[in-house]
Design a protein around this motif. Structure first.
Motif, short mmCIF file in Angstrom:
data_model
loop_
_atom_site.label_atom_id
_atom_site.label_comp_id
_atom_site.label_asym_id
_atom_site.label_seq_id
_atom_site.Cartn_x
_atom_site.Cartn_y
_atom_site.Cartn_z
N ALA A 422 17.42 -16.08 -43.10
CA ALA A 422 16.15 -15.37 -43.18
C ALA A 422 14.98 -16.30 -42.84
O ALA A 422 14.05 -15.93 -42.10
N ALA A 423 15.03 -17.52 -43.36
CA ALA A 423 13.96 -18.49 -43.08
C ALA A 423 13.90 -18.81 -41.59
O ALA A 423 12.82 -18.98 -41.01
N SER A 424 15.08 -18.88 -40.95
CA SER A 424 15.13 -19.15 -39.51
C SER A 424 14.47 -18.02 -38.73
O SER A 424 13.70 -18.27 -37.79
N TYR A 425 14.77 -16.78 -39.13
CA TYR A 425 14.15 -15.64 -38.45
C TYR A 425 12.64 -15.63 -38.66
O TYR A 425 11.86 -15.37 -37.73
N GLU A 426 12.23 -15.92 -39.89
CA GLU A 426 10.79 -15.93 -40.20
C GLU A 426 10.05 -17.00 -39.40
O GLU A 426 8.86 -16.85 -39.08
N GLY A 427 10.78 -18.06 -39.03
CA GLY A 427 10.18 -19.11 -38.21
C GLY A 427 9.85 -18.64 -36.81
O GLY A 427 9.02 -19.25 -36.12
N ASN A 428 10.50 -17.54 -36.38
CA ASN A 428 10.23 -16.98 -35.05
C ASN A 428 9.24 -15.83 -35.09
O ASN A 428 8.84 -15.30 -34.04
N ALA A 429 8.86 -15.42 -36.29
CA ALA A 429 7.93 -14.30 -36.45
C ALA A 429 6.49 -14.78 -36.21
O ALA A 429 6.23 -15.99 -36.13
N PRO A 430 5.54 -13.87 -36.09
CA PRO A 430 4.15 -14.27 -35.89
C PRO A 430 3.63 -15.18 -37.00
O PRO A 430 4.00 -15.02 -38.17
N THR A 431 2.81 -16.13 -36.62
CA THR A 431 2.23 -17.06 -37.59
C THR A 431 1.01 -16.44 -38.27
O THR A 431 0.54 -15.37 -37.85
N LYS A 432 0.48 -17.14 -39.27
CA LYS A 432 -0.74 -16.66 -39.92
C LYS A 432 -1.89 -16.61 -38.92
O LYS A 432 -2.75 -15.72 -38.99
N GLY A 433 -1.89 -17.58 -38.01
CA GLY A 433 -2.93 -17.58 -36.98
C GLY A 433 -2.81 -16.36 -36.08
O GLY A 433 -3.83 -15.74 -35.70
N ASP A 434 -1.58 -15.98 -35.75
CA ASP A 434 -1.35 -14.79 -34.92
C ASP A 434 -1.83 -13.54 -35.64
O ASP A 434 -2.45 -12.65 -35.04
N ILE A 435 -1.54 -13.49 -36.94
CA ILE A 435 -1.94 -12.32 -37.73
C ILE A 435 -3.47 -12.24 -37.80
O ILE A 435 -4.06 -11.15 -37.67
N PHE A 436 -4.13 -13.42 -37.99
CA PHE A 436 -5.59 -13.45 -38.08
C PHE A 436 -6.21 -12.96 -36.76
O PHE A 436 -7.14 -12.16 -36.74
N THR A 437 -5.64 -13.46 -35.65
CA THR A 437 -6.16 -13.07 -34.33
C THR A 437 -5.96 -11.58 -34.09
O THR A 437 -6.86 -10.89 -33.57
N LYS A 438 -4.79 -11.08 -34.50
CA LYS A 438 -4.47 -9.67 -34.29
C LYS A 438 -5.27 -8.78 -35.24
O LYS A 438 -5.58 -7.62 -34.93
N GLY A 439 -5.57 -9.34 -36.42
CA GLY A 439 -6.35 -8.59 -37.40
C GLY A 439 -5.63 -7.40 -37.99
O GLY A 439 -6.24 -6.38 -38.30
N ASN A 440 -4.31 -7.54 -38.19
CA ASN A 440 -3.54 -6.40 -38.71
C ASN A 440 -2.76 -6.72 -39.98
O ASN A 440 -1.72 -6.12 -40.25
N ALA A 441 -3.25 -7.68 -40.76
CA ALA A 441 -2.57 -8.05 -42.01
C ALA A 441 -2.44 -6.82 -42.91
O ALA A 441 -3.40 -6.06 -43.10
N GLY A 442 -1.26 -6.63 -43.47
CA GLY A 442 -1.01 -5.51 -44.38
C GLY A 442 -0.69 -4.20 -43.70
O GLY A 442 -0.34 -3.21 -44.36
N GLN A 443 -0.81 -4.16 -42.38
CA GLN A 443 -0.52 -2.92 -41.65
C GLN A 443 0.98 -2.77 -41.39
O GLN A 443 1.74 -3.75 -41.43
N THR A 444 1.41 -1.54 -41.14
CA THR A 444 2.82 -1.26 -40.86
C THR A 444 3.03 -1.15 -39.35
O THR A 444 2.30 -0.44 -38.67
N ILE A 445 4.01 -1.88 -38.87
CA ILE A 445 4.35 -1.84 -37.45
C ILE A 445 5.63 -1.04 -37.26
O ILE A 445 6.64 -1.29 -37.93
N LYS A 446 5.58 -0.07 -36.38
CA LYS A 446 6.75 0.71 -36.06
C LYS A 446 7.61 -0.05 -35.04
O LYS A 446 7.08 -0.57 -34.05
N ILE A 447 8.89 -0.13 -35.31
CA ILE A 447 9.81 -0.80 -34.39
C ILE A 447 10.66 0.26 -33.70
O ILE A 447 11.35 1.04 -34.36
N GLY A 448 10.58 0.29 -32.41
CA GLY A 448 11.27 1.33 -31.66
C GLY A 448 12.68 0.97 -31.27
O GLY A 448 13.39 0.32 -32.02
#
Length: 460
Positions: A422-448
């Motif tokens: 799980a930690a390995s997968y999380e290492g490939n997920a968006p960083t806090k900086g990515d989340i800040f830039t995207k501005g979508n913290a706490g939002q739900t993302i639909k995965i198709g």
């Protein structure tokens, strides 16, 4: 001192089961003396009074044997040479005496296993041969298979069979037969432990709290499953090159005409050919066909499917896998089969179908966490195909991590690997900086795509 001993004697009289027909004041006194010494781990001091009771009143109390094993274990550990051999032989004698005098406390298979391990662990001091060690475990297997289930004992049993083959004292087919015997026994014990563990996992999943006794049982079953998994790998390693295609194919060709209607022989031959990846040889197809014709079952349909996949007849193969799953009626075996089918479909890249079978496996064997890890791996492998942009694609790794952690929650044997994965997968997920830039913290993302799920973006 006399008053203290009298009080202790009264307490012991009330708390233990004594053979009144053999009641003896001297034996009672020595019983209390050596019991007190054992409880204080003064095994050398306990030896003499223990031997007095053992020799004079062998049926007086079970402590003679329960505590006697502790005393002799100490003596064995702290001696060498002829003295050590004498203590080892005496412990084997004690086990026989315990079985004879307290049959409700001992099982023959356990006694023979313990004697075999004593011989194996002290082979040099005792001067025993591999044949003698093998024969002791062989007695346990033949005379009380139900209670011959010690992981180490099962490994040594098979290991000495290989050693005897290397000494020219056992034919190769007998080694294969013993491998199958031990593997079948391990499978039986794993099934028993898994079914009991499933009950505890299902209770927890229902929101109920396990009792302290149930927690102990959960730990017990988990430890045994870990040990069986270890020895399963060890016997495969011990078999090593003996079970390569160069040995298997001529051996099975030679015996095929003799055993072509023997379902057990065919099952073992097909399984070994499959597991050792000898499936390219025409003999494998011949064996599978004979097995399916002799005893059609979930197993045979599964193996037919493996042939069809090799012939690139995927649709037909998947149909046979479905037949295999539908034919299996045993709940535990059905769960294991669903996991195996999921594995085949995963390798073929048929992720959605694979997940369906993995989920079936989880329903049937909820304490097995491997399907969660395999589902997570498929999610991670699909990240580039299941998102509208780079952020959403990488968000799939959060989803994969969630799935991976489930493995550790239901299966304590996988806690470490589940957390690491799980930690390995999380290492490939968006960083806090990515989340800040995207501005979508706490939002739900639909995965198709085939995943068809959703994940909440972590808060900053």
């Amino acid at each position: 001192m006399k008053a203290r001993i009298t009080l202790v004697l009264v307490a012991l009289f009330l708390s233990v089961n004594i053979g009144f027909a053999q009641q003896d004041e001297e034996c009672m006194t020595n019983l209390m003396i050596f019991s007190d010494y054992v409880k204080s781990k003064k095994y050398d001091e306990a030896y003499e009074p223990w031997m007095k009771v053992r020799n004079k009143c062998p049926k007086f109390n079970y402590a003679i044997y329960g505590y006697g094993e502790k005393i002799l274990d100490h003596k064995i550990k702290n001696s060498s040479g002829a003295d050590k051999a004498a203590f080892v032989n005496d412990k084997m004698k004690l086990l026989d005496e315990g079985l004879a005098n307290f049959p409700n406390k001992y099982e023959k298979g356990e006694v023979l296993n313990d004697k075999g391990l004593l011989m194996y662990d002290n082979k040099k001091e005792l001067g025993v041969s591999n044949q003698e060690i093998y024969d002791m475990f062989d007695r346990a297997y033949k005379e009380d298979l139900k209670n011959f289930k010690n992981p180490k004992g099962l490994y040594v049993y098979f290991s000495t069979a290989v050693d005897l083959y290397n000494e020219g004292k056992l034919p190769l087919q007998s080694v294969f037969d013993k491998y199958d015997d031990v593997s079948d026994k391990i499978g039986t014990e794993v099934e028993i432990c898994t079914e009991e563990l499933n009950k505890l996992v299902q209770k927890e999943e229902a929101g109920q709290t396990l009792t302290s006794k149930e927690e102990k049982y959960r730990k017990y079953y988990t430890n045994y499953l870990e040990n069986y998994e270890k020895i399963g790998g060890s016997i495969d390693s011990k078999l090593g090159q003996l079970a390569n295609c160069e040995n298997l194919i001529p051996l099975y060709k030679k015996d095929f005409e003799t055993y072509k209607n023997d379902a057990v022989w065919l099952k073992r031959a097909v399984s070994r050919m499959y597991n050792k990846e000898c499936t390219d040889d025409p003999l494998y197809i011949e064996l599978v066909k004979a097995y399916d014709a002799t005893a059609p079952s979930a197993d045979t349909k599964y193996f037919v499917a493996t042939i069809l996949f090799k012939q690139n007849k995927d649709s037909e193969a998947v149909n046979y896998l479905k037949q295999a799953f539908d034919l299996e009626t045993d709940k535990y075996k059905k769960g294991r089969l669903a996991e195996r089918i999921g594995g085949i479909l995963k390798k073929k890249g048929r992720y959605s179908e694979a997940r369906n079978y993995y989920r079936e496996s989880l329903k049937l064997n909820p304490s097995n966490g491997r399907p969660h890890l395999n589902i997570a791996a498929m999610y991670a492998a699909s990240a580039n195909d299941c998102g509208a942009d780079s952020f959403d694609k990488r968000a799939v790794f959060w989803y994969a991590a969630q799935e991976a952690r489930k493995a550790g929650k239901v299966d304590a044997t996988l806690t470490k690997v589940a957390n690491q994965t799980a930690a390995s997968y999380e290492g490939n997920a968006p960083t806090k900086g990515d989340i800040f830039t995207k501005g979508n913290a706490g939002q739900t993302i639909k995965i198709g795509c085939w995943i068809n799920g959703s994940v909440v973006v972590p808060s900053l």
